[in-house]
Design a protein around this motif. Structure first.
Motif, mmCIF file in Angstrom:
data_model
loop_
_atom_site.group_PDB
_atom_site.id
_atom_site.type_symbol
_atom_site.label_atom_id
_atom_site.label_comp_id
_atom_site.label_asym_id
_atom_site.label_seq_id
_atom_site.Cartn_x
_atom_site.Cartn_y
_atom_site.Cartn_z
ATOM 1 N N VAL A 72 -46.309 21.133 82.729
ATOM 2 C CA VAL A 72 -47.180 20.437 83.674
ATOM 3 C C VAL A 72 -46.994 21.075 85.042
ATOM 4 C CG1 VAL A 72 -47.920 18.184 84.524
ATOM 5 C CG2 VAL A 72 -46.593 18.330 82.410
ATOM 6 N N GLN A 121 -48.503 20.799 89.279
ATOM 7 C CA GLN A 121 -49.297 20.010 90.207
ATOM 8 C C GLN A 121 -49.431 20.726 91.542
ATOM 9 O OE1 GLN A 121 -47.445 16.192 90.922
ATOM 10 N NE2 GLN A 121 -46.114 17.012 92.501
ATOM 11 N N SER A 128 -46.162 13.770 71.622
ATOM 12 C CA SER A 128 -45.835 13.315 72.968
ATOM 13 C C SER A 128 -45.170 14.418 73.770
ATOM 14 C CB SER A 128 -44.909 12.090 72.893
ATOM 15 O OG SER A 128 -44.578 11.641 74.180
ATOM 16 N N SER A 129 -45.559 14.496 75.049
ATOM 17 C CA SER A 129 -45.010 15.511 75.949
ATOM 18 C C SER A 129 -44.794 14.872 77.307
ATOM 19 C CB SER A 129 -45.975 16.697 76.064
ATOM 20 O OG SER A 129 -45.511 17.648 76.990
ATOM 21 N N GLY A 135 -44.340 13.945 81.302
ATOM 22 C CA GLY A 135 -45.034 14.340 82.516
ATOM 23 C C GLY A 135 -44.060 14.579 83.653
ATOM 24 N N LEU A 136 -44.613 14.727 84.852
ATOM 25 C CA LEU A 136 -43.807 14.941 86.044
ATOM 26 C C LEU A 136 -43.281 13.610 86.554
ATOM 27 C CD1 LEU A 136 -46.207 17.434 87.849
ATOM 28 C CD2 LEU A 136 -43.997 18.007 86.801
ATOM 29 N N GLN A 191 -51.523 11.945 83.632
ATOM 30 C CA GLN A 191 -51.326 13.359 83.935
ATOM 31 C C GLN A 191 -51.944 14.236 82.844
ATOM 32 O OE1 GLN A 191 -47.231 14.268 85.040
ATOM 33 N NE2 GLN A 191 -46.981 12.262 85.985
ATOM 34 N N ILE A 238 -53.541 18.101 88.658
ATOM 35 C CA ILE A 238 -52.615 18.235 87.525
ATOM 36 C C ILE A 238 -53.179 19.236 86.529
ATOM 37 C CG2 ILE A 238 -51.545 17.045 85.576
ATOM 38 C CD1 ILE A 238 -50.354 16.094 88.121
ATOM 39 N N ARG A 275 -52.171 21.099 82.643
ATOM 40 C CA ARG A 275 -51.310 21.131 81.444
ATOM 41 C C ARG A 275 -51.521 22.448 80.714
ATOM 42 N NH1 ARG A 275 -47.620 16.959 79.534
ATOM 43 N NH2 ARG A 275 -48.081 15.112 80.761
ATOM 44 N N GLY A 293 -52.292 9.096 77.719
ATOM 45 C CA GLY A 293 -51.632 10.263 78.280
ATOM 46 C C GLY A 293 -50.824 11.036 77.253
ATOM 47 N N ASP A 299 -47.960 11.794 77.599
ATOM 48 C CA ASP A 299 -46.596 11.255 77.639
ATOM 49 C C ASP A 299 -46.439 9.958 76.859
ATOM 50 O OD1 ASP A 299 -48.062 9.601 79.257
ATOM 51 O OD2 ASP A 299 -46.824 9.850 81.043
#
Length: 446
Positions: free
Chosen positions: A4, A6, A73-74, A76-77, A84, A134, A136, A384, A386
Protein backbone atom coordinates in the motif's frame (compact mmCIF):
# COMPACT_ATOMS: atom_id res chain seq x y z
CA UNK A 1 -2.45 -6.64 -3.10
CA UNK A 2 0.03 -6.74 -0.27
CA UNK A 3 1.67 -3.33 -0.73
CA UNK A 4 0.00 0.00 0.00
CA UNK A 5 1.24 3.50 -0.80
CA UNK A 6 -0.21 6.88 0.04
CA UNK A 7 0.31 10.44 -1.11
CA UNK A 8 -1.41 13.59 0.17
CA UNK A 9 -2.93 16.71 -1.34
CA UNK A 10 -4.75 19.84 -0.19
CA UNK A 11 -8.46 19.71 0.49
CA UNK A 12 -11.08 19.87 -2.24
CA UNK A 13 -14.76 19.08 -1.98
CA UNK A 14 -15.23 15.46 -3.15
CA UNK A 15 -18.36 16.17 -5.22
CA UNK A 16 -16.48 18.86 -7.13
CA UNK A 17 -13.68 16.43 -7.99
CA UNK A 18 -16.12 13.68 -8.96
CA UNK A 19 -18.01 16.02 -11.32
CA UNK A 20 -15.15 15.82 -13.85
CA UNK A 21 -15.54 12.11 -14.54
CA UNK A 22 -18.97 11.23 -13.16
CA UNK A 23 -20.14 9.84 -16.52
CA UNK A 24 -17.50 7.10 -16.64
CA UNK A 25 -18.79 3.56 -16.07
CA UNK A 26 -18.01 2.53 -12.49
CA UNK A 27 -17.31 6.09 -11.32
CA UNK A 28 -17.94 6.05 -7.57
CA UNK A 29 -18.49 8.60 -4.83
CA UNK A 30 -19.12 7.85 -1.15
CA UNK A 31 -19.58 11.26 0.43
CA UNK A 32 -20.44 11.76 4.08
CA UNK A 33 -21.42 15.21 5.24
CA UNK A 34 -22.63 14.32 8.71
CA UNK A 35 -20.68 15.32 11.83
CA UNK A 36 -18.54 12.70 13.54
CA UNK A 37 -18.04 9.13 12.33
CA UNK A 38 -18.65 8.15 9.61
CA UNK A 39 -18.79 11.78 8.54
CA UNK A 40 -15.05 12.33 8.67
CA UNK A 41 -14.16 10.30 5.58
CA UNK A 42 -15.42 10.38 2.01
CA UNK A 43 -14.09 8.34 -0.93
CA UNK A 44 -13.86 8.58 -4.70
CA UNK A 45 -12.80 5.78 -7.02
CA UNK A 46 -12.74 5.05 -10.76
CA UNK A 47 -11.31 2.63 -13.33
CA UNK A 48 -11.62 -0.68 -11.40
CA UNK A 49 -9.30 -3.51 -12.41
CA UNK A 50 -12.10 -6.13 -12.19
CA UNK A 51 -15.90 -6.11 -12.04
CA UNK A 52 -18.69 -8.55 -11.21
CA UNK A 53 -22.32 -8.55 -12.38
CA UNK A 54 -24.79 -11.11 -11.01
CA UNK A 55 -28.31 -11.49 -12.35
CA UNK A 56 -31.14 -13.87 -11.52
CA UNK A 57 -30.40 -17.39 -12.67
CA UNK A 58 -26.62 -17.13 -12.42
CA UNK A 59 -25.08 -20.53 -11.75
CA UNK A 60 -22.40 -19.53 -9.28
CA UNK A 61 -22.97 -18.52 -5.66
CA UNK A 62 -22.52 -14.72 -5.76
CA UNK A 63 -21.11 -14.62 -2.23
CA UNK A 64 -18.33 -16.98 -3.30
CA UNK A 65 -17.72 -14.81 -6.38
CA UNK A 66 -17.58 -11.72 -4.19
CA UNK A 67 -15.03 -13.36 -1.88
CA UNK A 68 -12.92 -14.33 -4.89
CA UNK A 69 -13.04 -10.78 -6.25
CA UNK A 70 -11.88 -9.44 -2.89
CA UNK A 71 -9.11 -12.03 -2.52
CA UNK A 72 -7.09 -12.88 0.60
CA UNK A 73 -6.91 -10.38 3.44
CA UNK A 74 -4.09 -7.85 3.22
CA UNK A 75 -3.32 -5.25 5.93
CA UNK A 76 -3.58 -1.52 5.29
CA UNK A 77 -1.62 1.47 6.51
CA UNK A 78 -1.87 2.05 10.27
CA UNK A 79 -3.71 5.27 11.02
CA UNK A 80 -4.90 5.61 7.44
CA UNK A 81 -8.46 5.99 6.17
CA UNK A 82 -10.87 3.15 7.00
CA UNK A 83 -11.23 2.20 3.30
CA UNK A 84 -7.87 1.71 1.58
CA UNK A 85 -9.00 -0.04 -1.57
CA UNK A 86 -11.03 -3.17 -2.12
CA UNK A 87 -14.46 -4.04 -3.48
CA UNK A 88 -17.48 -1.74 -3.66
CA UNK A 89 -20.78 -3.43 -4.35
CA UNK A 90 -24.39 -2.56 -5.02
CA UNK A 91 -26.72 -5.30 -3.80
CA UNK A 92 -30.27 -4.74 -5.01
CA UNK A 93 -33.13 -5.66 -2.69
CA UNK A 94 -33.80 -8.80 -4.77
CA UNK A 95 -30.28 -10.02 -4.00
CA UNK A 96 -32.13 -11.40 -0.98
CA UNK A 97 -33.28 -14.26 -3.23
CA UNK A 98 -29.72 -15.64 -2.98
CA UNK A 99 -30.07 -15.78 0.82
CA UNK A 100 -33.66 -17.01 1.12
CA UNK A 101 -35.03 -18.33 -2.21
CA UNK A 102 -38.49 -16.79 -2.57
CA UNK A 103 -38.73 -16.50 -6.34
CA UNK A 104 -38.74 -12.70 -6.18
CA UNK A 105 -39.56 -10.85 -9.40
CA UNK A 106 -36.86 -8.50 -10.73
CA UNK A 107 -36.59 -5.11 -12.38
CA UNK A 108 -35.24 -5.85 -15.86
CA UNK A 109 -32.57 -3.15 -15.88
CA UNK A 110 -30.89 -3.77 -12.55
CA UNK A 111 -28.61 -6.69 -11.63
CA UNK A 112 -28.90 -8.41 -8.28
CA UNK A 113 -25.28 -7.49 -7.58
CA UNK A 114 -22.84 -5.11 -9.26
CA UNK A 115 -19.36 -5.02 -7.72
CA UNK A 116 -15.98 -3.61 -8.69
CA UNK A 117 -12.45 -3.90 -7.29
CA UNK A 118 -10.64 -0.59 -6.90
CA UNK A 119 -6.85 -0.50 -6.43
CA UNK A 120 -6.74 3.31 -6.36
CA UNK A 121 -8.82 5.48 -4.02
CA UNK A 122 -8.99 9.13 -3.04
CA UNK A 123 -9.90 9.44 0.63
CA UNK A 124 -11.11 12.87 1.79
CA UNK A 125 -10.42 13.64 5.45
CA UNK A 126 -12.86 16.40 6.35
CA UNK A 127 -11.47 16.67 9.88
CA UNK A 128 -7.86 17.26 8.73
CA UNK A 129 -8.96 19.10 5.54
CA UNK A 130 -6.65 16.89 3.47
CA UNK A 131 -6.87 14.30 0.71
CA UNK A 132 -5.09 10.94 0.88
CA UNK A 133 -4.39 9.10 -2.39
CA UNK A 134 -4.17 5.35 -1.80
CA UNK A 135 -2.63 2.85 -4.19
CA UNK A 136 -2.48 -0.95 -3.94
CA UNK A 137 -0.11 -3.23 -5.78
CA UNK A 138 1.90 -6.44 -5.74
CA UNK A 139 5.04 -4.42 -4.93
CA UNK A 140 5.93 -0.95 -3.70
CA UNK A 141 6.43 0.43 -7.20
CA UNK A 142 3.03 -0.70 -8.41
CA UNK A 143 1.34 0.64 -5.28
CA UNK A 144 3.04 4.03 -5.64
CA UNK A 145 2.11 4.25 -9.32
CA UNK A 146 -1.55 3.68 -8.46
CA UNK A 147 -1.43 6.30 -5.69
CA UNK A 148 -0.01 8.78 -8.21
CA UNK A 149 -2.75 7.86 -10.66
CA UNK A 150 -5.38 8.62 -8.01
CA UNK A 151 -3.72 11.94 -7.23
CA UNK A 152 -3.88 12.88 -10.92
CA UNK A 153 -7.68 12.75 -10.78
CA UNK A 154 -7.50 16.10 -9.02
CA UNK A 155 -6.13 17.69 -12.22
CA UNK A 156 -9.34 17.19 -14.23
CA UNK A 157 -11.50 20.25 -14.79
CA UNK A 158 -14.68 20.08 -12.67
CA UNK A 159 -18.08 20.64 -14.27
CA UNK A 160 -20.26 23.45 -12.96
CA UNK A 161 -23.47 22.34 -11.23
CA UNK A 162 -26.61 22.51 -13.34
CA UNK A 163 -29.09 25.17 -12.29
CA UNK A 164 -32.85 25.02 -12.48
CA UNK A 165 -35.20 22.11 -12.00
CA UNK A 166 -33.69 18.70 -12.79
CA UNK A 167 -37.01 17.10 -13.71
CA UNK A 168 -40.27 18.29 -15.23
CA UNK A 169 -42.06 16.80 -12.25
CA UNK A 170 -42.48 13.61 -10.27
CA UNK A 171 -45.46 11.29 -10.56
CA UNK A 172 -46.29 9.58 -7.28
CA UNK A 173 -48.22 6.43 -6.72
CA UNK A 174 -51.87 6.63 -5.82
CA UNK A 175 -52.22 7.81 -2.21
CA UNK A 176 -55.46 5.88 -1.67
CA UNK A 177 -53.88 2.68 -2.98
CA UNK A 178 -50.97 3.06 -0.55
CA UNK A 179 -53.30 3.63 2.39
CA UNK A 180 -55.27 0.54 1.35
CA UNK A 181 -52.05 -1.49 1.27
CA UNK A 182 -51.18 -0.28 4.78
CA UNK A 183 -54.64 -1.26 5.99
CA UNK A 184 -54.17 -4.71 4.48
CA UNK A 185 -50.85 -5.14 6.30
CA UNK A 186 -52.50 -4.12 9.59
CA UNK A 187 -55.10 -6.81 9.00
CA UNK A 188 -52.37 -9.41 8.41
CA UNK A 189 -50.67 -8.35 11.63
CA UNK A 190 -53.90 -8.75 13.61
CA UNK A 191 -54.35 -12.16 11.98
CA UNK A 192 -50.95 -13.22 13.36
CA UNK A 193 -49.22 -13.53 9.98
CA UNK A 194 -46.48 -10.98 10.76
CA UNK A 195 -45.52 -8.46 13.46
CA UNK A 196 -44.28 -5.67 11.19
CA UNK A 197 -43.66 -4.98 7.49
CA UNK A 198 -42.07 -2.03 5.71
CA UNK A 199 -44.30 -1.01 2.77
CA UNK A 200 -43.14 1.56 0.21
CA UNK A 201 -44.63 3.67 -2.55
CA UNK A 202 -42.94 4.93 -5.71
CA UNK A 203 -42.30 8.27 -7.38
CA UNK A 204 -41.27 8.25 -11.05
CA UNK A 205 -40.14 10.81 -13.59
CA UNK A 206 -37.52 11.80 -16.15
CA UNK A 207 -34.55 14.11 -15.94
CA UNK A 208 -35.05 17.32 -17.88
CA UNK A 209 -32.93 18.30 -20.88
CA UNK A 210 -29.24 17.69 -20.34
CA UNK A 211 -29.55 17.03 -16.61
CA UNK A 212 -27.47 14.12 -15.29
CA UNK A 213 -27.96 11.81 -12.31
CA UNK A 214 -24.77 13.33 -10.92
CA UNK A 215 -26.51 16.73 -10.80
CA UNK A 216 -29.04 15.22 -8.41
CA UNK A 217 -26.26 13.81 -6.25
CA UNK A 218 -24.33 17.10 -6.14
CA UNK A 219 -27.44 19.03 -5.18
CA UNK A 220 -28.36 16.58 -2.40
CA UNK A 221 -24.85 16.73 -0.95
CA UNK A 222 -25.10 20.51 -0.87
CA UNK A 223 -28.66 20.77 0.47
CA UNK A 224 -29.16 17.87 2.87
CA UNK A 225 -25.94 16.20 3.98
CA UNK A 226 -26.27 12.54 5.01
CA UNK A 227 -23.82 10.03 6.50
CA UNK A 228 -24.07 7.62 3.55
CA UNK A 229 -24.56 9.77 0.45
CA UNK A 230 -23.43 7.81 -2.60
CA UNK A 231 -23.15 7.96 -6.37
CA UNK A 232 -22.45 4.98 -8.61
CA UNK A 233 -22.44 5.06 -12.40
CA UNK A 234 -22.93 1.76 -14.18
CA UNK A 235 -23.27 1.15 -17.94
CA UNK A 236 -26.67 2.66 -18.78
CA UNK A 237 -27.59 3.00 -15.10
CA UNK A 238 -26.88 5.32 -12.20
CA UNK A 239 -27.59 5.27 -8.48
CA UNK A 240 -27.93 8.34 -6.26
CA UNK A 241 -28.45 7.81 -2.55
CA UNK A 242 -28.74 10.17 0.39
CA UNK A 243 -29.11 7.48 3.01
CA UNK A 244 -28.83 8.22 6.73
CA UNK A 245 -28.70 4.55 7.72
CA UNK A 246 -25.83 2.15 8.30
CA UNK A 247 -26.60 -1.47 7.48
CA UNK A 248 -23.63 -3.43 8.88
CA UNK A 249 -19.99 -2.54 9.50
CA UNK A 250 -16.85 -4.44 10.50
CA UNK A 251 -13.76 -2.79 11.95
CA UNK A 252 -11.00 -5.08 13.20
CA UNK A 253 -13.53 -7.87 13.77
CA UNK A 254 -15.94 -5.63 15.70
CA UNK A 255 -19.42 -5.57 14.14
CA UNK A 256 -22.00 -2.80 14.27
CA UNK A 257 -25.45 -2.18 12.82
CA UNK A 258 -27.59 0.93 13.40
CA UNK A 259 -31.19 0.26 12.38
CA UNK A 260 -33.60 3.17 11.95
CA UNK A 261 -37.25 2.78 12.91
CA UNK A 262 -39.42 5.71 13.93
CA UNK A 263 -39.78 9.02 12.07
CA UNK A 264 -41.14 12.53 12.52
CA UNK A 265 -40.88 15.46 10.08
CA UNK A 266 -38.79 18.49 11.00
CA UNK A 267 -40.77 21.37 12.48
CA UNK A 268 -41.50 24.67 10.77
CA UNK A 269 -40.24 26.59 13.82
CA UNK A 270 -37.52 25.75 16.39
CA UNK A 271 -40.17 25.13 19.05
CA UNK A 272 -42.20 22.83 16.83
CA UNK A 273 -39.02 20.99 15.81
CA UNK A 274 -38.06 20.30 19.43
CA UNK A 275 -41.60 19.17 20.20
CA UNK A 276 -41.65 16.73 17.29
CA UNK A 277 -38.31 15.20 18.35
CA UNK A 278 -39.59 14.83 21.92
CA UNK A 279 -42.83 13.26 20.65
CA UNK A 280 -40.82 10.70 18.69
CA UNK A 281 -38.65 9.82 21.67
CA UNK A 282 -41.70 9.36 23.90
CA UNK A 283 -43.74 7.33 21.40
CA UNK A 284 -44.48 3.82 22.66
CA UNK A 285 -45.47 2.80 19.12
CA UNK A 286 -42.17 3.93 17.59
CA UNK A 287 -40.11 2.41 20.40
CA UNK A 288 -41.88 -0.94 19.98
CA UNK A 289 -41.36 -0.78 16.21
CA UNK A 290 -37.67 -0.01 16.71
CA UNK A 291 -37.19 -2.74 19.30
CA UNK A 292 -38.65 -5.40 16.98
CA UNK A 293 -35.95 -4.61 14.42
CA UNK A 294 -33.24 -4.49 17.08
CA UNK A 295 -34.19 -8.03 18.09
CA UNK A 296 -34.20 -9.11 14.44
CA UNK A 297 -30.73 -7.63 13.86
CA UNK A 298 -29.40 -9.23 17.05
CA UNK A 299 -30.53 -12.58 15.65
CA UNK A 300 -28.92 -11.89 12.26
CA UNK A 301 -25.60 -10.86 13.80
CA UNK A 302 -25.59 -13.87 16.12
CA UNK A 303 -25.30 -16.14 13.08
CA UNK A 304 -21.72 -15.00 12.47
CA UNK A 305 -20.65 -13.45 15.79
CA UNK A 306 -19.00 -15.08 18.78
CA UNK A 307 -21.49 -16.42 21.35
CA UNK A 308 -22.34 -13.82 23.97
CA UNK A 309 -20.79 -10.92 22.04
CA UNK A 310 -23.99 -9.50 20.52
CA UNK A 311 -25.58 -6.70 22.52
CA UNK A 312 -27.45 -3.41 22.09
CA UNK A 313 -25.47 -0.66 23.88
CA UNK A 314 -27.77 2.17 22.74
CA UNK A 315 -31.51 2.17 22.16
CA UNK A 316 -33.83 4.87 20.83
CA UNK A 317 -31.42 7.71 20.10
CA UNK A 318 -33.00 10.61 18.20
CA UNK A 319 -30.96 11.70 15.18
CA UNK A 320 -31.99 14.73 13.13
CA UNK A 321 -31.52 15.22 9.40
CA UNK A 322 -32.51 17.92 6.92
CA UNK A 323 -36.11 16.76 6.56
CA UNK A 324 -36.82 14.26 9.37
CA UNK A 325 -36.03 13.10 12.89
CA UNK A 326 -35.27 9.38 13.23
CA UNK A 327 -35.15 6.90 16.11
CA UNK A 328 -31.89 4.95 15.86
CA UNK A 329 -30.53 2.03 17.89
CA UNK A 330 -27.12 0.37 17.88
CA UNK A 331 -26.36 -3.36 17.95
CA UNK A 332 -22.77 -4.63 18.19
CA UNK A 333 -20.93 -7.94 18.22
CA UNK A 334 -17.61 -9.56 17.34
CA UNK A 335 -17.06 -11.86 14.38
CA UNK A 336 -16.56 -15.49 15.31
CA UNK A 337 -13.25 -17.12 14.31
CA UNK A 338 -13.26 -18.00 10.62
CA UNK A 339 -16.03 -15.53 9.75
CA UNK A 340 -15.52 -12.43 7.62
CA UNK A 341 -17.26 -9.46 6.04
CA UNK A 342 -18.89 -11.46 3.25
CA UNK A 343 -20.27 -13.95 5.80
CA UNK A 344 -21.83 -11.02 7.65
CA UNK A 345 -23.48 -9.73 4.47
CA UNK A 346 -24.97 -13.16 3.82
CA UNK A 347 -26.23 -13.48 7.39
CA UNK A 348 -27.91 -10.07 7.56
CA UNK A 349 -29.13 -9.30 4.03
CA UNK A 350 -31.62 -7.79 3.35
CA UNK A 351 -31.65 -5.17 6.11
CA UNK A 352 -34.23 -5.89 8.76
CA UNK A 353 -35.32 -2.27 9.08
CA UNK A 354 -36.74 -2.26 5.54
CA UNK A 355 -38.29 -5.73 5.58
CA UNK A 356 -39.98 -6.41 8.92
CA UNK A 357 -40.49 -9.24 11.36
CA UNK A 358 -40.37 -12.13 10.94
CA UNK A 359 -38.11 -11.20 8.05
CA UNK A 360 -39.00 -13.93 5.53
CA UNK A 361 -42.74 -13.60 6.02
CA UNK A 362 -42.47 -9.81 5.83
CA UNK A 363 -40.62 -10.17 2.52
CA UNK A 364 -43.47 -12.31 1.17
CA UNK A 365 -45.91 -9.61 2.23
CA UNK A 366 -43.84 -6.92 0.51
CA UNK A 367 -43.67 -9.00 -2.68
CA UNK A 368 -47.45 -9.32 -2.73
CA UNK A 369 -47.99 -5.55 -2.45
CA UNK A 370 -45.09 -3.94 -4.33
CA UNK A 371 -43.43 -4.20 -7.71
CA UNK A 372 -39.75 -5.27 -7.61
CA UNK A 373 -37.70 -2.72 -5.66
CA UNK A 374 -34.40 -2.91 -7.52
CA UNK A 375 -31.71 -0.89 -5.70
CA UNK A 376 -34.20 0.62 -3.24
CA UNK A 377 -33.81 -1.01 0.19
CA UNK A 378 -30.77 -2.94 -0.96
CA UNK A 379 -27.29 -1.95 0.17
CA UNK A 380 -24.20 -0.16 -1.12
CA UNK A 381 -21.11 -1.48 0.61
CA UNK A 382 -17.34 -1.35 0.58
CA UNK A 383 -15.27 -4.35 1.62
CA UNK A 384 -11.63 -3.50 2.22
CA UNK A 385 -8.65 -5.68 1.41
CA UNK A 386 -7.94 -5.62 5.15
CA UNK A 387 -11.21 -7.38 6.05
CA UNK A 388 -13.15 -4.30 7.17
CA UNK A 389 -16.57 -3.38 5.80
CA UNK A 390 -19.13 -0.61 5.84
CA UNK A 391 -22.52 -0.48 4.17
CA UNK A 392 -25.66 1.58 3.90
CA UNK A 393 -29.33 0.81 3.61
CA UNK A 394 -30.44 2.25 0.27
CA UNK A 395 -33.26 4.47 1.43
CA UNK A 396 -33.61 8.09 0.22
CA UNK A 397 -32.35 6.68 -3.07
CA UNK A 398 -33.10 7.30 -6.75
CA UNK A 399 -32.41 4.73 -9.47
CA UNK A 400 -31.80 6.04 -13.01
CA UNK A 401 -31.91 4.15 -16.32
CA UNK A 402 -30.80 5.56 -19.69
CA UNK A 403 -32.99 5.03 -22.76
CA UNK A 404 -33.55 6.74 -26.11
CA UNK A 405 -35.42 9.58 -24.41
CA UNK A 406 -32.80 10.25 -21.76
CA UNK A 407 -32.78 9.35 -18.08
CA UNK A 408 -35.83 7.85 -16.38
CA UNK A 409 -35.90 7.70 -12.60
CA UNK A 410 -37.65 5.92 -9.78
CA UNK A 411 -37.52 6.72 -6.07
CA UNK A 412 -39.45 5.15 -3.22
CA UNK A 413 -40.21 5.86 0.40
CA UNK A 414 -41.72 3.47 2.89
CA UNK A 415 -42.95 3.13 6.44
CA UNK A 416 -42.82 0.37 9.01
CA UNK A 417 -46.36 -0.88 9.56
CA UNK A 418 -47.33 -2.31 12.97
CA UNK A 419 -50.61 -3.31 14.63
CA UNK A 420 -51.71 0.22 15.53
CA UNK A 421 -50.53 1.96 12.36
CA UNK A 422 -52.83 4.59 10.89
CA UNK A 423 -52.80 4.40 7.06
CA UNK A 424 -53.09 8.16 6.59
CA UNK A 425 -50.28 8.91 9.05
CA UNK A 426 -48.03 6.30 7.44
CA UNK A 427 -48.67 7.84 4.01
CA UNK A 428 -47.69 11.27 5.34
CA UNK A 429 -44.50 9.72 6.73
CA UNK A 430 -43.49 8.54 3.26
CA UNK A 431 -43.96 12.07 1.95
CA UNK A 432 -41.75 13.52 4.70
CA UNK A 433 -39.06 10.97 3.85
CA UNK A 434 -39.07 11.71 0.11
CA UNK A 435 -39.15 15.50 0.56
CA UNK A 436 -35.39 16.20 0.42
CA UNK A 437 -34.96 14.14 -2.74
CA UNK A 438 -38.04 15.68 -4.34
CA UNK A 439 -36.79 19.17 -3.46
CA UNK A 440 -33.44 18.44 -5.11
CA UNK A 441 -35.13 17.14 -8.26
CA UNK A 442 -37.90 19.70 -8.64
CA UNK A 443 -36.40 22.82 -7.11
CA UNK A 444 -34.02 25.33 -8.69
CA UNK A 445 -30.42 25.62 -7.57
CA UNK A 446 -29.62 29.26 -6.82
Amino acid sequence: MRCVAQLTAEWREPAEVLSAYAEEPWALGLVSGAPGEPGRWSYLARDPDATLMVRAGARRDPFAALSELLGPSSPGLAGGPPFQGGVVGLASYEFADWVEPLGLARQAAWPDLAAARYLSVLAFDREAQAIVAIGRGADEGAALARARAALSWLDAIPQAPRRGALTDGLINSDAAAYEAAVAQVVERIHAGEIFQANIARAWTGRLAGDARPFDVFARLVGQSAAPFAAYLRLPGLALVSNSPERFVAVRGGAVETRPIKGTRPRGRTPGEDVALAAELLASDKDRAENLMIVDLMRNDLARVCAPGSVRAPELFAVESFANVHHLVSTVVGRLAPGKGAVDLLRAAFPPGSITGAPKVQAMKTIASLETPRGPYCGSLFWAGFDGDLDSSVLIRTAAFALDEGGWSLEARAGAGIVADSDPHAERLETEAKISALARALEGACA
